[in-house]
Enzyme design. Structure first.
Site, PDB file in Angstrom:
ATOM      1  N   ARG A 115      13.201   6.896 -18.079  1.00  0.00           N
ATOM      2  CA  ARG A 115      14.259   7.113 -17.092  1.00  0.00           C
ATOM      3  C   ARG A 115      13.615   7.472 -15.762  1.00  0.00           C
ATOM      4  NH1 ARG A 115      18.877  11.878 -16.775  1.00  0.00           N
ATOM      5  NH2 ARG A 115      17.205  12.957 -15.682  1.00  0.00           N
ATOM      6  N   TYR A 131      19.480  15.833  -8.372  1.00  0.00           N
ATOM      7  CA  TYR A 131      19.597  15.856  -9.831  1.00  0.00           C
ATOM      8  C   TYR A 131      18.486  15.023 -10.487  1.00  0.00           C
ATOM      9  CZ  TYR A 131      20.433  14.465 -14.479  1.00  0.00           C
ATOM     10  OH  TYR A 131      20.191  14.220 -15.795  1.00  0.00           O
ATOM     11  N   ASP A 178      20.115   7.455 -14.193  1.00  0.00           N
ATOM     12  CA  ASP A 178      21.323   8.268 -14.392  1.00  0.00           C
ATOM     13  C   ASP A 178      21.987   8.543 -13.046  1.00  0.00           C
ATOM     14  OD1 ASP A 178      23.249  10.099 -15.143  1.00  0.00           O
ATOM     15  OD2 ASP A 178      21.898  11.330 -16.357  1.00  0.00           O
ATOM     16  N   HIS A 194      24.773  10.261 -12.793  1.00  0.00           N
ATOM     17  CA  HIS A 194      25.365  11.592 -12.946  1.00  0.00           C
ATOM     18  C   HIS A 194      26.773  11.697 -12.347  1.00  0.00           C
ATOM     19  CE1 HIS A 194      24.330  15.844 -14.138  1.00  0.00           C
ATOM     20  NE2 HIS A 194      23.711  15.119 -15.024  1.00  0.00           N
ATOM     21  N   GLU A 201      23.396   4.803 -16.125  1.00  0.00           N
ATOM     22  CA  GLU A 201      24.161   5.815 -16.863  1.00  0.00           C
ATOM     23  C   GLU A 201      25.154   6.529 -15.948  1.00  0.00           C
ATOM     24  OE1 GLU A 201      21.538   8.687 -18.602  1.00  0.00           O
ATOM     25  OE2 GLU A 201      23.115  10.203 -18.754  1.00  0.00           O
ATOM     26  N   GLU A 233      28.029  11.478 -22.002  1.00  0.00           N
ATOM     27  CA  GLU A 233      27.444  12.774 -22.377  1.00  0.00           C
ATOM     28  C   GLU A 233      28.437  13.920 -22.235  1.00  0.00           C
ATOM     29  OE1 GLU A 233      24.146  12.668 -19.586  1.00  0.00           O
ATOM     30  OE2 GLU A 233      24.995  14.335 -18.475  1.00  0.00           O
ATOM     31  N   ARG A 260      27.109   7.413 -25.010  1.00  0.00           N
ATOM     32  CA  ARG A 260      26.128   8.454 -24.702  1.00  0.00           C
ATOM     33  C   ARG A 260      26.514   9.825 -25.251  1.00  0.00           C
ATOM     34  NH1 ARG A 260      21.848   9.367 -23.311  1.00  0.00           N
ATOM     35  NH2 ARG A 260      22.063  10.685 -21.517  1.00  0.00           N
ATOM     36  N   GLU A 284      17.608   9.560 -26.038  1.00  0.00           N
ATOM     37  CA  GLU A 284      17.013  10.374 -24.959  1.00  0.00           C
ATOM     38  C   GLU A 284      16.183  11.487 -25.597  1.00  0.00           C
ATOM     39  OE1 GLU A 284      19.910  12.492 -22.594  1.00  0.00           O
ATOM     40  OE2 GLU A 284      18.599  12.507 -20.851  1.00  0.00           O
ATOM     41  N   TRP A 328      28.628  17.092  -9.605  1.00  0.00           N
ATOM     42  CA  TRP A 328      27.189  17.334  -9.716  1.00  0.00           C
ATOM     43  C   TRP A 328      26.612  16.479 -10.780  1.00  0.00           C
ATOM     44  CZ3 TRP A 328      24.138  19.080 -13.841  1.00  0.00           C
ATOM     45  CH2 TRP A 328      22.757  19.155 -13.513  1.00  0.00           C
TER      46      TRP A 328
HETATM   47  O1  EZ4 Z   1      22.508  16.984 -16.698  1.00  0.00           O
HETATM   48  O2  EZ4 Z   1      22.125  18.068 -20.071  1.00  0.00           O
HETATM   49  O3  EZ4 Z   1      21.145  12.416 -19.193  1.00  0.00           O
HETATM   50  N1  EZ4 Z   1      20.955  13.596 -19.119  1.00  0.00           N
HETATM   51  C1  EZ4 Z   1      21.640  14.458 -18.341  1.00  0.00           C
HETATM   52  C2  EZ4 Z   1      21.295  15.916 -18.480  1.00  0.00           C
HETATM   53  C3  EZ4 Z   1      22.451  16.835 -18.093  1.00  0.00           C
HETATM   54  C4  EZ4 Z   1      22.242  18.198 -18.698  1.00  0.00           C
HETATM   55  C5  EZ4 Z   1      23.386  19.146 -18.375  1.00  0.00           C
HETATM   56  O4  EZ4 Z   1      23.278  20.305 -19.141  1.00  0.00           O
HETATM   57  O5  EZ4 Z   1      22.462  14.042 -17.568  1.00  0.00           O
HETATM   58  O6  EZ4 Z   1      20.161  16.192 -17.722  1.00  0.00           O
HETATM   59 CO    CO Z   2      22.961  11.989 -18.044  1.00  0.00          CO
END
Ligand code: EZ4
Ligand code: CO
Length: 414
Positions: free
Chosen positions: A148, A160, A222, A224, A248, A274, A295, A351, A414
């Site tokens: 990743r 992030y 990712d 996010h 992702e 997630e 995920r 992951e 976030w």
């Molecule tokens: O931000 O698990 O793909 N992984 C992620 C993680 C999440 C954290 C949050 O607790 O997006 O890094």
């Molecule tokens: Co993620």
């Protein structure tokens, strides 16, 4: 009948916080379940201790399905990460117990071994291209066969997924998003975000990575949950030349319909889930084939019983798994993932962030990582034990995930 005689919640903080449920049968067989909800840990600990453990005592430990339904339907107030993490912990512990009675590693009860091991991806990151290349090289040296890629963005201080410091213990780059304040009063860190800067920069980084490391290496990214459908579609299109394994969480997790537009605009593979808690969060995404990978995490989506249902539902539509495996999934939760990864036909990727040595002294796991593949090991049950004395040495310390604001101060995902 194999009665549950006792259950106990263990909160420990070996480098980061973990909540674990320990269930003991009348014969003294012990099972473990991961109940860690990053940044909101004690809500699950109290939910378990006050509202779930009293219901477990005297129940038949073998009845994983009925106990799941009893806790899910019986709560009346369904879903949500706190409830589903609590149910998940019970479910994992009961599967652990069942496999221990059977004297088999858990994957044998879930379908046996469908592959040699689970292809893992690691987290490479860098504030700039040079640091990112170093991080990718370190991951390749550790044996990772899929990576990743997260990058700093010019003009933004902290982004992030970009590790702040080198930890020097296997993973090399320390990455734990939940932070503790030095003053003792933990308030969330506030980060600044600029989507246009991100959208301009990320494709240039993937171009550089492909030029340096070649076309073969599977690369993931990712988003996010930060983009609108149009922004996500734009990013997906601009990443098409770099042939990602997946993009992702490109749009916010609540909005399944958002993926319809993204899907119609780009062939970049999509993964999400997630922050999902049940199969219903995936219903549209799966039946309309809007994604390529589910995920979900065993810890936040109701444990092994429910995660297997999500995976089986996805399999009917040709969708694969890519379970969430950051360090906030404890070694217990990660073991549950690996037993499923080994058994499920529609496994895609796992992951994997290695836990710290401190964490691995509290949780003794039979997990192995060799030649890019994870394996849960051949110990009976989940293959994880908890050292209660070590756990007691690390008391809970509040920590929060960061919050995000646009440059003008507006709150953002976030
Ligand atoms: O931000 O698990 O793909 N992984 C992620 C993680 C999440 C954290 C949050 O607790 O997006 O890094
Ligand atoms: Co993620």
């Amino acid at each position: 009948m194999t009665a549950i005689a006792a259950a106990e919640v263990i909160v420990t903080s070996p480098g980061r916080n973990f909540v674990t449920l320990k269930v003991t049968t009348a014969d003294g067989v012990v099972g473990l379940g991961d109940a860690t909800l990053n940044g909101r840990e004690l809500a699950v600990a109290v939910y378990l201790a006050d509202h779930v453990i009293p219901l477990l005592i005297g129940r038949d430990a073998m009845n994983t399905e009925d106990t799941w339904q009893y806790l899910y339907r019986g709560a009346y107030w369904r879903r949500g990460p706190v409830t589903m993490a609590a149910i998940a912990a019970v479910d994992m512990a009961l599967w652990d117990i069942k496999a221990r009675y059977a004297e088999l590693p858990l994957y044998q009860l879930l379908g046996g071994q469908s592959r040699k091991g689970a292809l893992a991806y690691g987290h490479a990151s860098g504030a700039d291209t040079e640091q990112l290349f170093d991080s990718i090289r370190e991951h390749l040296d550790l044996g990772y066969k899929a990576i990743r890629v997260q990058t700093g963005i010019p003009g933004l201080d902290s982004v992030y997924g970009v590790a702040a410091s080198k930890a020097g213990d296997g993973e090399r780059y320390d990455y734990e998003p939940a932070r503790r304040s030095a003053s003792g009063r933990a308030l969330p860190v506030e980060e600044a975000w600029d989507t246009r800067a991100y959208l301009r920069h990320v494709p240039t980084v993937f171009e550089a990575v492909r030029n340096e490391f070649g076309a073969e290496l599977p690369l993931l990214h990712d988003g996010h949950h930060r983009m609108t459908p149009r922004e996500a579609a734009h990013l997906g299109k601009s990443l098409e030349p770099y042939d990602l394994f997946w993009l992702e969480d490109c749009t916010p997790g609540e909005d399944q319909d958002a993926l319809r537009y993204v899907r119609s605009q780009t062939t970049t593979p999509l993964a999400i889930g997630e922050v999902f808690n049940t199969v219903y969060d995936f219903q549209t995404l799966i039946t309309e084939r809007l994604i390529d990978y589910v995920r979900a995490a065993v810890t936040h989506a109701g444990g092994i019983t429910h995660l297997k249902k999500i995976a089986d539902f996805a399999s009917i539509y040709g969708i694969k798994t890519g379970f969430h495996g950051p360090t906030d999934v404890s070694p217990v939760g990660q073991a549950a993932h690996l037993h499923l990864d080994l058994a499920l036909h529609n496994f895609g990727i796992q992951e994997y962030m290695r836990h710290s040595d401190e964490t691995l002294e509290v949780f003794r796991t039979s997990l192995t990582f060799e030649d890019g593949l994870l394996h849960p090991g051949e110990q009976i049950g989940l293959g994880v034990t908890i050292d209660a004395d070590e756990a007691r040495k690390h008391s809970y310390e509040p920590a929060y995930l960061p919050v995000n604001r646009l440059l003008d101060g507006t709150a953002h995902d976030w």
